[in-house]
Design a protein around this motif. Structure first.
Motif, mmCIF file in Angstrom:
data_model
loop_
_atom_site.group_PDB
_atom_site.id
_atom_site.type_symbol
_atom_site.label_atom_id
_atom_site.label_comp_id
_atom_site.label_asym_id
_atom_site.label_seq_id
_atom_site.Cartn_x
_atom_site.Cartn_y
_atom_site.Cartn_z
ATOM 1 N N ILE A 6 0.924 -0.993 0.260
ATOM 2 C CA ILE A 6 -0.141 0.118 0.232
ATOM 3 C C ILE A 6 0.756 1.196 0.175
ATOM 4 O O ILE A 6 1.625 1.601 1.282
ATOM 5 C CB ILE A 6 -0.860 0.095 1.759
ATOM 6 N N ASP A 7 -0.127 2.256 -1.242
ATOM 7 C CA ASP A 7 1.411 3.022 -1.040
ATOM 8 C C ASP A 7 0.508 4.482 -1.366
ATOM 9 O O ASP A 7 0.069 4.508 -2.262
ATOM 10 C CB ASP A 7 2.143 3.688 -2.134
ATOM 11 N N THR A 8 0.242 5.318 -0.297
ATOM 12 C CA THR A 8 -0.827 6.935 -0.428
ATOM 13 C C THR A 8 0.059 7.871 0.184
ATOM 14 O O THR A 8 0.144 8.381 -0.185
ATOM 15 C CB THR A 8 -1.664 6.727 0.266
ATOM 16 N N CYS A 9 1.165 8.291 -0.160
ATOM 17 C CA CYS A 9 2.025 9.265 0.800
ATOM 18 C C CYS A 9 2.319 10.496 -0.432
ATOM 19 O O CYS A 9 2.832 11.521 -0.007
ATOM 20 C CB CYS A 9 3.518 8.994 0.808
ATOM 21 N N THR A 10 2.162 9.655 -2.130
ATOM 22 C CA THR A 10 1.958 11.314 -2.581
ATOM 23 C C THR A 10 0.782 11.349 -3.265
ATOM 24 O O THR A 10 -0.158 10.760 -2.963
ATOM 25 C CB THR A 10 3.711 11.323 -3.440
ATOM 26 N N GLU A 11 0.981 12.032 -4.208
ATOM 27 C CA GLU A 11 -0.418 11.970 -5.117
ATOM 28 C C GLU A 11 -0.625 10.568 -5.719
ATOM 29 O O GLU A 11 -2.180 11.322 -6.409
ATOM 30 C CB GLU A 11 0.431 13.351 -6.467
ATOM 31 N N ARG A 72 -0.299 10.099 6.815
ATOM 32 C CA ARG A 72 -1.464 9.780 8.399
ATOM 33 C C ARG A 72 -2.602 8.664 7.506
ATOM 34 O O ARG A 72 -2.401 7.402 8.128
ATOM 35 C CB ARG A 72 -2.440 10.456 7.899
ATOM 36 N N MET A 73 -3.047 8.961 6.217
ATOM 37 C CA MET A 73 -4.122 7.208 5.623
ATOM 38 C C MET A 73 -3.789 6.361 5.518
ATOM 39 O O MET A 73 -3.815 5.442 6.000
ATOM 40 C CB MET A 73 -4.437 7.673 4.471
ATOM 41 N N CYS A 74 -2.076 6.445 4.708
ATOM 42 C CA CYS A 74 -1.683 4.754 4.580
ATOM 43 C C CYS A 74 -1.247 4.316 5.681
ATOM 44 O O CYS A 74 -1.324 2.940 6.180
ATOM 45 C CB CYS A 74 -0.063 5.483 4.065
ATOM 46 N N VAL A 75 -0.524 5.051 7.104
ATOM 47 C CA VAL A 75 -0.405 4.359 8.033
ATOM 48 C C VAL A 75 -1.736 3.833 8.772
ATOM 49 O O VAL A 75 -1.165 3.026 9.939
ATOM 50 C CB VAL A 75 1.022 5.245 9.019
ATOM 51 N N GLY A 76 -2.258 5.034 8.960
ATOM 52 C CA GLY A 76 -3.674 3.812 9.805
ATOM 53 C C GLY A 76 -4.127 3.322 8.608
ATOM 54 O O GLY A 76 -5.072 2.298 10.029
ATOM 55 N N VAL A 77 -4.619 2.769 7.349
ATOM 56 C CA VAL A 77 -5.141 2.077 7.054
ATOM 57 C C VAL A 77 -4.335 0.709 7.410
ATOM 58 O O VAL A 77 -4.594 -0.600 7.780
ATOM 59 C CB VAL A 77 -5.309 1.546 6.040
ATOM 60 N N VAL A 78 -2.635 0.843 7.012
ATOM 61 C CA VAL A 78 -1.761 -0.437 7.564
ATOM 62 C C VAL A 78 -2.270 -0.671 8.920
ATOM 63 O O VAL A 78 -1.630 -2.362 9.128
ATOM 64 C CB VAL A 78 -0.719 -0.064 6.919
ATOM 65 N N GLN A 79 -1.563 0.130 10.271
ATOM 66 C CA GLN A 79 -2.117 -0.404 11.963
ATOM 67 C C GLN A 79 -3.405 -0.951 11.829
ATOM 68 O O GLN A 79 -3.295 -2.120 12.415
ATOM 69 C CB GLN A 79 -2.576 0.942 12.276
ATOM 70 N N GLY A 80 -4.465 -0.504 11.302
ATOM 71 C CA GLY A 80 -6.318 -0.889 11.157
ATOM 72 C C GLY A 80 -6.013 -2.585 10.596
ATOM 73 O O GLY A 80 -6.536 -3.324 11.736
ATOM 74 N N LEU A 81 -5.576 -2.550 9.509
ATOM 75 C CA LEU A 81 -5.078 -4.118 9.135
ATOM 76 C C LEU A 81 -5.315 -5.224 9.590
ATOM 77 O O LEU A 81 -4.875 -5.628 10.164
ATOM 78 C CB LEU A 81 -5.142 -4.410 7.374
#
Length: 218
Positions: A6-11, A72-81
């Protein structure tokens, strides 16, 4: 081995699922807040491969730096999963991912990575012979002096190309290469081959601009 990247850290937001039989990716760009679509992209790769989240052996992710919301979105999703499904994780910096991907595409061992950090600064790193170094946020005039064999990649070169070239000595650039989750899979496989492993430590972000992170969390 089933790996979810999962990667969401850029555009650009992207998800890749590798199974023993296939590798399926989804890439989303050109829309605002693309990171908000990440769970939908995850659902799509699971459906296409007929895989369930419980079948994933490890989650590979980018931990920043980059767009604050995206990180924050990327790390948050990974933490949750990870926590809900008991799946170990392995994180890489966005700069290392981009350097690795550019090195593979351009067949070059010397990559100068610069991401636009806004506020007149860049996220900077040197990717040389498979290793990332010099990670920091700085003014485009304060980057490292390099030789002309380096190739500049990243949005920072688009925003501050003349300043970066003047300060670093780098002449050649490629503005077409962006971080993507498919290369996260390859990074992880290389790490596994060296004996490294994913773990159950809580995934944490890399912001580099800590003062902005602290203000935004208030």
């Amino acid at each position: 081995m089933n790996l979810l990247a999962i990667d969401t850290c850029t555009e650009i937001a992207s998800v890749t699922l590798m199974t023993s039989e296939s590798r399926v990716s989804r890439v989303l760009s050109g829309i605002q807040k693309s990171s908000g679509h990440i769970l939908k992209l995850c659902d799509e790769v699971f459906q296409e491969t007929g895989t369930l989240i419980k079948d994933v052996d490890s989650i590979i992710f980018t931990k920043g730096p980059g767009a604050f919301t995206g990180v924050r979105m990327c790390v948050g999703v990974v933490q949750g999963l990870s926590m809900s499904c008991n799946i170990p994780t392995m994180g890489f910096s966005t700069l290392e991912l981009l350097g690795f991907r550019a090195s593979q595409i351009l067949s070059s061992e010397k990559i100068a990575v610069a991401l636009d950090a806004r506020m007149g600064e860049v996220y900077w790193a040197i990717y040389n012979q498979g290793k990332i170094s010099k990670l920091r946020i700085c003014n485009p005039n304060d980057v490292d002096i390099l030789d002309t064999n380096y190739i500049g990649v990243g949005t920072g070169w688009d925003a501050y190309g003349d300043m970066l070239s003047s300060a670093s000595g780098v002449i050649e650039t490629d503005l077409t290469i962006f971080p993507e989750s498919s290369s996260l899979i390859d990074l992880a496989l290389e790490s596994f081959s060296r004996g490294e492993s994913s773990d159950f430590e809580l995934p944490q972000p890399i912001y580099l601009r800590n003062n902005v992170a602290q203000k935004s969390l208030k």
